[in-house]
Scaffold this motif. Structure first.
Motif, short mmCIF file in Angstrom:
data_model
loop_
_atom_site.label_atom_id
_atom_site.label_comp_id
_atom_site.label_asym_id
_atom_site.label_seq_id
_atom_site.Cartn_x
_atom_site.Cartn_y
_atom_site.Cartn_z
N GLY A 181 3.16 -13.43 10.82
CA GLY A 181 2.60 -14.85 10.30
C GLY A 181 2.78 -14.78 9.08
N PHE A 182 3.06 -15.96 7.97
CA PHE A 182 3.07 -16.22 7.03
C PHE A 182 1.60 -16.10 6.22
N ASN A 183 0.78 -16.58 7.30
CA ASN A 183 -0.69 -16.82 7.04
C ASN A 183 -1.19 -15.02 6.40
N ASP A 184 -0.85 -14.78 7.19
CA ASP A 184 -1.65 -13.36 6.98
C ASP A 184 -1.40 -11.98 6.12
N THR A 185 0.22 -12.19 6.55
CA THR A 185 0.78 -11.67 5.36
C THR A 185 0.43 -11.97 3.88
N LEU A 186 0.70 -13.30 3.58
CA LEU A 186 0.02 -14.05 2.85
C LEU A 186 -1.83 -13.54 2.44
N LEU A 187 -2.52 -12.95 3.11
CA LEU A 187 -3.75 -12.38 3.27
C LEU A 187 -3.94 -10.85 2.98
N ILE A 188 -2.55 -10.19 3.70
CA ILE A 188 -2.42 -9.37 3.73
C ILE A 188 -2.59 -8.66 2.06
N TYR A 189 -1.15 -9.44 1.35
CA TYR A 189 -0.81 -8.83 0.63
C TYR A 189 -2.02 -8.82 -1.02
N CYS A 190 -2.59 -10.14 -0.39
CA CYS A 190 -3.09 -10.33 -1.28
C CYS A 190 -3.97 -9.64 -1.91
N LEU A 191 -4.93 -8.87 -0.77
CA LEU A 191 -6.34 -8.39 -0.37
C LEU A 191 -5.43 -6.67 -1.18
N TRP A 192 -4.56 -6.93 -0.63
CA TRP A 192 -3.90 -5.45 -1.49
C TRP A 192 -3.76 -5.07 -2.82
N LEU A 193 -3.30 -6.26 -3.44
CA LEU A 193 -3.31 -5.58 -4.94
C LEU A 193 -4.32 -5.80 -5.15
N VAL A 194 -5.22 -6.45 -4.86
CA VAL A 194 -6.22 -6.76 -5.51
C VAL A 194 -7.23 -5.41 -5.56
N VAL A 195 -6.86 -4.53 -4.41
CA VAL A 195 -7.19 -3.30 -4.44
C VAL A 195 -6.56 -1.93 -5.29
N VAL A 196 -4.99 -2.42 -5.44
CA VAL A 196 -4.60 -1.32 -6.11
C VAL A 196 -4.40 -1.44 -7.19
N THR A 197 -5.93 -2.48 -7.55
CA THR A 197 -5.62 -3.02 -9.19
C THR A 197 -6.85 -2.31 -10.01
N ILE A 198 -7.56 -1.32 -8.86
CA ILE A 198 -8.26 -0.53 -9.23
C ILE A 198 -8.69 0.65 -10.30
N PRO A 199 -7.31 1.41 -9.52
CA PRO A 199 -6.70 2.51 -10.72
C PRO A 199 -5.81 2.10 -11.73
N ILE A 200 -5.52 0.63 -11.79
CA ILE A 200 -4.26 0.17 -13.15
C ILE A 200 -5.29 0.31 -14.26
N ILE A 201 -7.01 0.14 -14.10
CA ILE A 201 -7.64 -0.66 -15.23
C ILE A 201 -8.48 0.62 -14.98
N ILE A 202 -8.78 2.00 -14.62
CA ILE A 202 -9.27 3.45 -14.69
C ILE A 202 -8.26 4.19 -14.58
#
Length: 207
Positions: free
Chosen positions: A59-80
């Motif tokens: 569903g759209f809402n679940d897809t948007l949520l998981i995408y956003c959560l993963w984008l937040v998580v994968v930002t950590i190595p980008i900073i490090i």
């Protein structure tokens, strides 16, 4: 030693990413609905459900949520990390581990559901993986560009500051980081070695 250090670093970052993802999933109360086979035990249900919440969506809402959560998580190595290759390899590792165990456990302990939904599940997984790789690559390049630009500007700024504050005694040659009126050694009047003063001196000499 370097290899061991890298492994330890990746292990720590992996744990931080998974921990952050877990916290975010709990905060948002997300749960992916799985219609398990009737023969599966409750313990195995909980394990598969736990893994599915990390990587599955519908569903759209679940897809948007998981995408956003993963984008937040994968930002950590980008900073490090500064190397783009290390960034997306770290993010792929973090994304691969829960997916791998989810598919293995689901296919083994709930084969009916797995066979019926495998096409859609793997399609969603591949699309999300591609999005995360693209995000890691592009955002990492942007961050590195900003870092390089900042590094190039810093030496010039420091050099300009040094030029503005240096004074020199005409009698004994003592240099000062500040701009006192008289030398503390010989009491002579000091010369201001700023760029503006140097230009004025050059004009006077030419006249």
């Amino acid at each position: 030693m370097k290899i061991l250090k890298i492994i330890r670093t990746k292990a720590v970052i992996f744990l931080v990413q998974i921990a952050l993802l877990s916290v975010l999933i709990i905060i948002f109360g997300y749960s992916f609905e799985i219609e398990f086979d009737g023969s599966i035990s409750e313990e195995r249900k909980q394990i598969i459900q736990f893994l599915g919440n990390y990587v599955m969506f519908d569903g759209f809402n679940d897809t948007l949520l998981i995408y956003c959560l993963w984008l937040v998580v994968v930002t950590i190595p980008i900073i490090i990390f500064r190397k783009v290759k290390r960034v997306y390899s770290m993010n792929l590792l973090t994304f691969f581990v829960p997916n791998f165990f989810f598919y293995v456990f689901l296919s083994r302990y709930s084969p009916l559901y797995f066979n019926q939904n495998f096409g859609q599940l793997i399609f969603d997984t591949i699309i999300l993986a591609l999005v995360l790789i693209a995000y890691s690559f592009i955002f990492s390049l942007v961050v590195n560009f900003i870092r390089k630009k900042t590094k190039k500007e810093e030496p010039f700024q420091i050099r300009d500051i040094d030029k503005k504050v240096v004074s020199i005694c005409p009698q004994c040659g003592t240099k000062f980081d500040s701009k006192p009126l008289y030398c503390y050694k010989c009491n002579a009047k000091l010369i201001d070695e700023t760029p503006s003063v140097s230009k004025k001196k050059a004009k006077n000499e030419s006249l």
